[in-house]
Structure formats: structure tokens, C-alpha cells
Design an enzyme around this catalytic site. Structure first.
Site, mmCIF file in Angstrom:
data_model
loop_
_atom_site.group_PDB
_atom_site.id
_atom_site.type_symbol
_atom_site.label_atom_id
_atom_site.label_comp_id
_atom_site.label_asym_id
_atom_site.label_seq_id
_atom_site.Cartn_x
_atom_site.Cartn_y
_atom_site.Cartn_z
ATOM 1 N N LYS A 130 34.566 17.397 -10.214
ATOM 2 C CA LYS A 130 35.735 17.573 -11.068
ATOM 3 C C LYS A 130 37.211 16.905 -10.728
ATOM 4 C CE LYS A 130 35.220 22.693 -11.761
ATOM 5 N NZ LYS A 130 35.890 24.094 -11.360
ATOM 6 N N GLU A 135 23.954 26.825 -7.083
ATOM 7 C CA GLU A 135 25.307 26.692 -6.754
ATOM 8 C C GLU A 135 25.261 27.271 -5.396
ATOM 9 O OE1 GLU A 135 28.524 25.457 -9.974
ATOM 10 O OE2 GLU A 135 28.636 27.306 -9.562
ATOM 11 N N HIS A 175 2.167 26.519 -22.830
ATOM 12 C CA HIS A 175 1.728 25.606 -23.504
ATOM 13 C C HIS A 175 2.547 23.970 -23.209
ATOM 14 C CE1 HIS A 175 -0.888 27.930 -26.126
ATOM 15 N NE2 HIS A 175 0.114 28.797 -25.443
HETATM 16 O O1 PA5 Z 1 30.601 29.763 -9.936
HETATM 17 C C1 PA5 Z 1 31.380 29.019 -10.163
HETATM 18 O O2 PA5 Z 1 32.589 29.310 -9.180
HETATM 19 C C2 PA5 Z 1 31.642 27.934 -10.841
HETATM 20 O O3 PA5 Z 1 30.345 27.794 -11.501
HETATM 21 C C3 PA5 Z 1 32.630 28.100 -12.058
HETATM 22 O O4 PA5 Z 1 32.317 29.183 -12.702
HETATM 23 C C4 PA5 Z 1 33.016 26.991 -13.003
HETATM 24 O O5 PA5 Z 1 32.909 25.782 -12.249
HETATM 25 C C5 PA5 Z 1 34.031 27.335 -13.848
HETATM 26 O O6 PA5 Z 1 35.210 27.389 -13.225
HETATM 27 P P1 PA5 Z 1 36.217 28.275 -13.596
HETATM 28 O O7 PA5 Z 1 35.999 29.653 -14.125
HETATM 29 O O8 PA5 Z 1 37.568 28.076 -12.423
HETATM 30 O O9 PA5 Z 1 36.811 27.506 -14.917
#
Ligand code: PA5
Length: 462
Positions: free
Chosen positions: A451, A308, A337
């Protein structure tokens, strides 16, 4: 089976020798000239990161210094633990879930939820609900009756549809089972702070209406960098983990990872190697392969952090760059394996990160049995520990023989101090890698779009 005792405070080690050109050839390993060439870029990136850290742009570096929040976390954990709940259920996804999952797997005994409360040292069972599969969620609800359960809803944005839907189901059940007044004894909120200039979180009115204990995630800390905030630390404290040792581990790693010099900074060294492997050697995939079951979910946590943070279409100047190594999680010896055939003989597009513990917490002897089978002599009277070490060495040597680069992260022992070091190291490494790729490490525009679309499909506002 005997328990091994060893000192707690020993630092993790990084070994890059198998990623050098001298080990795996110049086509697949980093040459001295490449290290020298990147040094200046790392130094420039270091200056920017340190400056922006000082300006408060990246809060993750300094979470371990926030003694006040840690005290609140511990106080709340002591308060809720006094209720003797059977279950702690975390509602959250992505960065709100992967950190505590990694910590639980690393630091609490295997099969934790099946152990008696005594063997769990009074800690509740832990369920981290990071999906909206109705079958799984219903099964969890059956296992965790509201009266015997503390729920911790975690969402920085306070609007993630998956988490909000889970929360709505839980609130309705709690209302019915314990009533509005007692809701505060069963539900804890972790979200963005309130106050002037703070963004809106749908969890704020929930916390206010039910007078819930509420923790804040600093605005300058992104979800995947939030494990050392209350996101990870409150559930960790509830689960009986040594959060103080974790903070000490972060501090020790911060000292090492604040060094400007590429060769003296383990996070920068790892970042530079992975980056150079990608852009100079065509290693577009990065495998994280722990050789300990306890470390398997760290690979999962890292997979999100690396993907990410670095998987970006645009660079910092707005150019299309489509960067990012694909992180892959594996597990030794199990995946020898399953995956190692590909890793050794398939495309030469991978760098391997081996996460290993020098000494397991227990030692398990392979007994002197099945004596009529001579072919098993080599195992008889040895330990499973020795076999694991041999399997690890065998795989690394085999990878080297086929010119596949390996970077090792070695934990002297598995404990809160060393595990925190690993997580902190990988966070700083990711921040440096983002600078080298010249992308915004801390946003995730590609996630936000999905989202929005899902929300629209459900009849909400985009
Ligand atoms: O790293 C990030 O920002 C994302 O992976 C969030 O953790 C994830 O989308 C969840 O978001 P939130 O904590 O706002 O619900």
C-alpha cells in the site's frame, strides 16, 4: 419446482471422519496419537485466547452482543430504505467487501440484481466495488445514477487508496447530481471510531463536512473479522437480510466454540486438523469447496481470512517462520470438471473442506423426457438435488480412495442463522490456528508495505 419449508433454527455440523488416519491412512490423516498430542497445546491456546478476549484484545468474538449498534444499523437501514433507492453501492476492499459479498450470495436469491423490485422485496440492487478497474467502475456508475443510489463507503483505516479514489469519484458525481445538502441522503460512512485516542481516518472529515450517517468499526476488530460489525450488517440490513437471525447464529456458535476441549469445540477441531495436516502431513494447501452456488463467496471470504491471518514471515518471538497454508477456492459440482483431476491424482499437498447444504431451498425434478434415449434413464424422474448429492458423495469417496483428507461442514438449511454460524466458526478457527502457528493472526504487515509503495508511486507520502 416446489419450495421446501423446514425449521430455521438448526445448527451446522462438522464431520471429520474422512480426515482421520483410519479413513485415509496415517500418512495423510490425523492419527489418534496426533489428536492426543495437540490437545494440550489447544488447551493452552484456548486459555490465552479467552484471556485476551476478556481483556478486549479481539473484538470479533463479541460483535453479536452489541445490541445498541445493531439497533442503530437497523434504524438507519429503515431510514435509507424509505427512500426506495434502486441501488446500494458498497465502496471497499478486502475485509470491507468480502463479508457482504458472501452474505449476499448466500442469502439473497440468485441473479438478484436482475430481479424486479417486487421480487427483491423492495431491496435495492447490490454492487460491491472492491477494485479500481476503471471499466468496471464506469459501468457501475452508468447502471447506478446518483439520484437513485445509496453509497456506503467502508474503510477501517480510512486511507486505503483504492477506496478513497472510488469515493472521490462518487463525491464529485453526487455534488453535481444532488448537491452538498442532500449528500447525507446518498452516502453512508463506515470507518474507525472518532474520539480521544482513536486513529485518524480520512473518512472522519468527510462524514463531518457532509453531516453523513456514520458507523464505527471497533478498534479491536480487524477488517477480515468485521463482517458482524456495521461493515457487513448495515448493507445486510439494507438488503433485507435477517440480521437478528445472524446474531443468534453467532451466539449459538460462540457457545460451542468457547468450549475448552478439542473434541467438543468445532472451531478448534478444524484448526487443529488443518494445522496438523500442514505441518505433519505436508498439506500446504487448503481447498474450500462448497457444493452450493450460494456458498461460493464464503470460500472467497475464507480465502482472505486464512491467507492474511496465517501467512506470516515472523512468529510471535520474531523468528523467521514463513507460515501459512495456501487457501484455494473451488465449487462443486462445477470444478469436478476442472480441478478434481488434480485434486485426486496431483501432489498430495491438499486438505479439502467441503461446505454443503443438507437441503436446498427448492427441489427440481428432472422430467420424464427424451424417452427414446435409454442412456438417460438413470436421470429421468430423479431430482437435480439428488444428482448434486450423488456428485458430492462421488467426489468425496473418490478423494478417500486416493487418500485425500476431507473435512465436511454441513448446513441443515441455507439461512441467515446457519450462514452466520459458518462465518463465526471459521473466524474462531482462524484465531486458534494462529495460536498453533504461533503467529500474529490479526496483523498484515505484508499488505501494508505494498500500500505504501503504491502511494509513493502516485506522488503521495509513504
Ligand atoms: O483484513 C484486513 O485488515 C484488510 O484486508 C483490510 O480489510 C483491507 O486492506 C482494507 O482496509 P481498510 O478497511 O482499512 O480500507
Amino acid at each position: 419446482m416446489k419450495e421446501i419449508q423446514a425449521p430455521v433454527y438448526a445448527n451446522i455440523e462438522i464431520n471429520i471422519s474422512r480426515a482421520k488416519s483410519s479413513a485415509v491412512s496415517a500418512a495423510h490423516g490425523i492419527t489418534p496419537a496426533e489428536f492426543a498430542a495437540i490437545e494440550e497445546r489447544v488447551l493452552a491456546a484456548h486459555k490465552i485466547l479467552q484471556q485476551e478476549r476478556k481483556e478486549g484484545k479481539y473484538g470479533f468474538y463479541d460483535l453479536y452482543k452489541d445490541k445498541e449498534t445493531l439497533a442503530d444499523v437497523k434504524k438507519a437501514a429503515a431510514h435509507f430504505s424509505s427512500f426506495g433507492y434502486e441501488n446500494l453501492v458498497v465502496l471497499g476492499i478486502g475485509g470491507s467487501a468480502l463479508g457482504i459479498t458472501a452474505l449476499q450470495t448466500a442469502l439473497n436469491p440468485p441473479y438478484f440484481n436482475t430481479l424486479s423490485k417486487k421480487r427483491r422485496k423492495g431491496a435495492p440492487r447490490l454492487f460491491v466495488m472492491d477494485n479500481i478497474d476503471p471499466d468496471t467502475f464506469r459501468a457501475m456508475l452508468r447502471l447506478c445514477p446518483p439520484k437513485k443510489t445509496l453509497f456506503n463507503v467502508i474503510s477501517k483505516s480510512g486511507e486505503t487508496a483504492e477506496t478513497m479514489s472510488q469515493l472521490m469519484i462518487v463525491v464529485a458525481l453526487l455534488e453535481k447530481a444532488v448537491g452538498t445538502k442532500a449528500m447525507k441522503d446518498h452516502l453512508v460512512v463506515t470507518t474507525s471510531p472518532t474520539g480521544k485516542g482513536a486513529p485518524k481516518s480520512l473518512l472522519h472529515p468527510v462524514a463531518k463536512n457532509y453531516k453523513l450517517t456514520s458507523f464505527s468499526i471497533p478498534l479491536n476488530v480487524g477488517g477480515r473479522f468485521s463482517v458482524f460489525s456495521p461493515v457487513g450488517m448495515f448493507p445486510a440490513a439494507m438488503m433485507g437480510m435477517d440480521v437478528d437471525a445472524m446474531m443468534a447464529g453467532c451466539a449459538a456458535m460462540d457457545t460451542l466454540c468457547s468450549r475448552a476441549s478439542l473434541m467438543e469445540n468445532p472451531a478448534y477441531l478444524r484448526a487443529a486438523i488443518q494445522y496438523l495436516m500442514d505441518v505433519n502431513k505436508g498439506k500446504t494447501m487448503s481447498v474450500m469447496m462448497p457444493y452450493a452456488d450460494a456458498l461460493r463467496d464464503i470460500a472467497d471470504w475464507y480465502r482472505q481470512l486464512w491467507a492474511e491471518s496465517l501467512g506470516k514471515q515472523k512468529d510471535l518471538d520474531g523468528n523467521d517462520v514463513f507460515t501459512g497454508q495456501t487457501p484455494i477456492k473451488a465449487l462443486g459440482a462445477t470444478d469436478q470438471h476442472s480441478q478434481v483431476q488434480l485434486y485426486r491424482e496431483g501432489p498430495k499437498d491438499k486438505i479439502f473442506n467441503i461446505l454443503e447444504v443438507r437441503r436446498f431451498n427448492t427441489s427440481l425434478r428432472i422430467p420424464d423426457t427424451l424417452s427414446s434415449i435409454k442412456e438417460l434413464d438413470y436421470l429421468r424422474n430423479k431430482s437435480m438435488n439428488k444428482l448434486m448429492a450423488a456428485e458430492l458423495r462421488g467426489t468425496m469417496d473418490a478423494l478417500k480412495a486416493s487418500h485425500r483428507p476431507v473435512v465436511r461442514i454441513i448446513l441443515p438449511r441455507l439461512n441467515a442463522y446457519t450462514v452466520a454460524q459458518v462465518l463465526y466458526l471459521l473466524e474462531v478457527e482462524t484465531a486458534m490456528a494462529g495460536r498453533l502457528y504461533h503467529v500474529n493472526t490479526f496483523n498484515q504487515p505484508g499488505v501494508e508495505e505494498g500500500k505504501k509503495i503504491a502511494r509513493r508511486l502516485m506522488g503521495g507520502e509513504a
